[in-house]
Design a protein around this motif. Structure first.
Motif, PDB file in Angstrom:
ATOM      1  N   ILE A   1       0.841  -1.206   0.000  1.00 28.08           N
ATOM      2  CA  ILE A   1       0.000   0.000   0.000  1.00 28.08           C
ATOM      3  C   ILE A   1       0.875   1.255   0.000  1.00 28.08           C
ATOM      4  N   THR A   2       2.017   1.218   0.671  1.00 31.10           N
ATOM      5  CA  THR A   2       2.943   2.348   0.648  1.00 31.10           C
ATOM      6  C   THR A   2       3.511   2.570  -0.747  1.00 31.10           C
ATOM      7  N   VAL A   3       3.840   1.493  -1.450  1.00 28.07           N
ATOM      8  CA  VAL A   3       4.334   1.617  -2.819  1.00 28.07           C
ATOM      9  C   VAL A   3       3.254   2.210  -3.717  1.00 28.07           C
TER      10      VAL A   3
ATOM     11  N   LEU B   1       3.512   5.765  -5.772  1.00 29.30           N
ATOM     12  CA  LEU B   1       3.347   5.892  -7.223  1.00 29.30           C
ATOM     13  C   LEU B   1       2.187   6.816  -7.574  1.00 29.30           C
ATOM     14  N   LEU B   2       1.102   6.718  -6.844  1.00 26.67           N
ATOM     15  CA  LEU B   2      -0.020   7.626  -7.102  1.00 26.67           C
ATOM     16  C   LEU B   2       0.360   9.074  -6.815  1.00 26.67           C
ATOM     17  N   SER B   3       1.146   9.292  -5.792  1.00 28.37           N
ATOM     18  CA  SER B   3       1.611  10.640  -5.486  1.00 28.37           C
ATOM     19  C   SER B   3       2.502  11.174  -6.603  1.00 28.37           C
TER      20      SER B   3
ATOM     21  N   TYR C   1      -8.202   9.531 -16.553  1.00 31.58           N
ATOM     22  CA  TYR C   1      -7.034   9.027 -17.280  1.00 31.58           C
ATOM     23  C   TYR C   1      -5.775   9.083 -16.420  1.00 31.58           C
ATOM     24  N   ALA C   2      -5.701  10.061 -15.526  1.00 30.73           N
ATOM     25  CA  ALA C   2      -4.557  10.120 -14.613  1.00 30.73           C
ATOM     26  C   ALA C   2      -4.566   8.932 -13.659  1.00 30.73           C
ATOM     27  N   VAL C   3      -5.750   8.511 -13.239  1.00 24.36           N
ATOM     28  CA  VAL C   3      -5.852   7.322 -12.386  1.00 24.36           C
ATOM     29  C   VAL C   3      -5.411   6.081 -13.161  1.00 24.36           C
ATOM     30  N   SER C   4      -5.796   5.998 -14.419  1.00 21.91           N
ATOM     31  CA  SER C   4      -5.435   4.823 -15.215  1.00 21.91           C
ATOM     32  C   SER C   4      -3.953   4.792 -15.568  1.00 21.91           C
ATOM     33  N   CYS C   5      -3.251   5.896 -15.382  1.00 22.20           N
ATOM     34  CA  CYS C   5      -1.793   5.886 -15.575  1.00 22.20           C
ATOM     35  C   CYS C   5      -1.120   4.931 -14.601  1.00 22.20           C
ATOM     36  N   PHE C   6      -1.778   4.688 -13.481  1.00 21.55           N
ATOM     37  CA  PHE C   6      -1.212   3.813 -12.451  1.00 21.55           C
ATOM     38  C   PHE C   6      -0.893   2.432 -13.013  1.00 21.55           C
ATOM     39  N   TRP C   7      -1.781   1.870 -13.795  1.00 21.62           N
ATOM     40  CA  TRP C   7      -1.568   0.518 -14.314  1.00 21.62           C
ATOM     41  C   TRP C   7      -1.283   0.500 -15.807  1.00 21.62           C
TER      42      TRP C   7
END
Length: 132
Positions: free
Chosen positions: A62-64, A68-70, A94-100
């Motif tokens: 969860i910290t990782v 990455l989200l930050s 779309y910024a949220v989907s950048c995560f994966w």
């Protein structure tokens, strides 16, 4: 402006998550061995240790994810992942989907759901059936 602390936090958390996953796997294996099943106290001790190690793994993953989200949401383009996958002009979805979007993020998403399902299974087995 360089912000190495987020990368260092993420890197350290990945190492902690990996080691905790290995320790948890080994402890669960020790708890499930037939010789440990004969001695219930030994199996119970290994099981408690395995659960604690899995919770450490959960916190590290969860910290990782938070790191990455930050990096993505704050547009810290000094990190290759944000530079390669995000942009100032992206809407929030779309910024949220950048995560994966990249392979690393996809693996991190799988790790995240693994720890969520693992915590649910551990907590449900504590309440219902300890043999699970």
């Amino acid at each position: 402006m360089l912000r190495p602390y987020l990368g260092n936090i993420g890197h350290l958390s990945i190492i902690v998550a990996f080691v905790a996953a290995l320790v948890s796997t080994y402890a669960y294996w020790q708890a499930s061995r037939p010789t440990a099943q004969v001695l219930k106290d030994v199996a119970t001790d290994w099981l408690k240790f395995a659960r604690r190690a899995f919770y450490v793994h959960t916190v590290a993953v969860i910290t990782v994810c938070a790191s990455l989200l930050s990096i993505i949401f704050n547009h810290y383009f000094e990190y290759h992942y944000a530079w390669d996958n995000s942009s100032w002009s992206l809407p929030l979805g779309y910024a949220v989907s950048c995560f994966w979007q990249d392979q690393e993020g996809s693996f991190l998403l799988w790790m995240f759901w693994n720890v969520i399902v693992g915590v649910i299974l551990i907590n449900s087995s504590l309440r219902k059936n300890k043999a699970l």
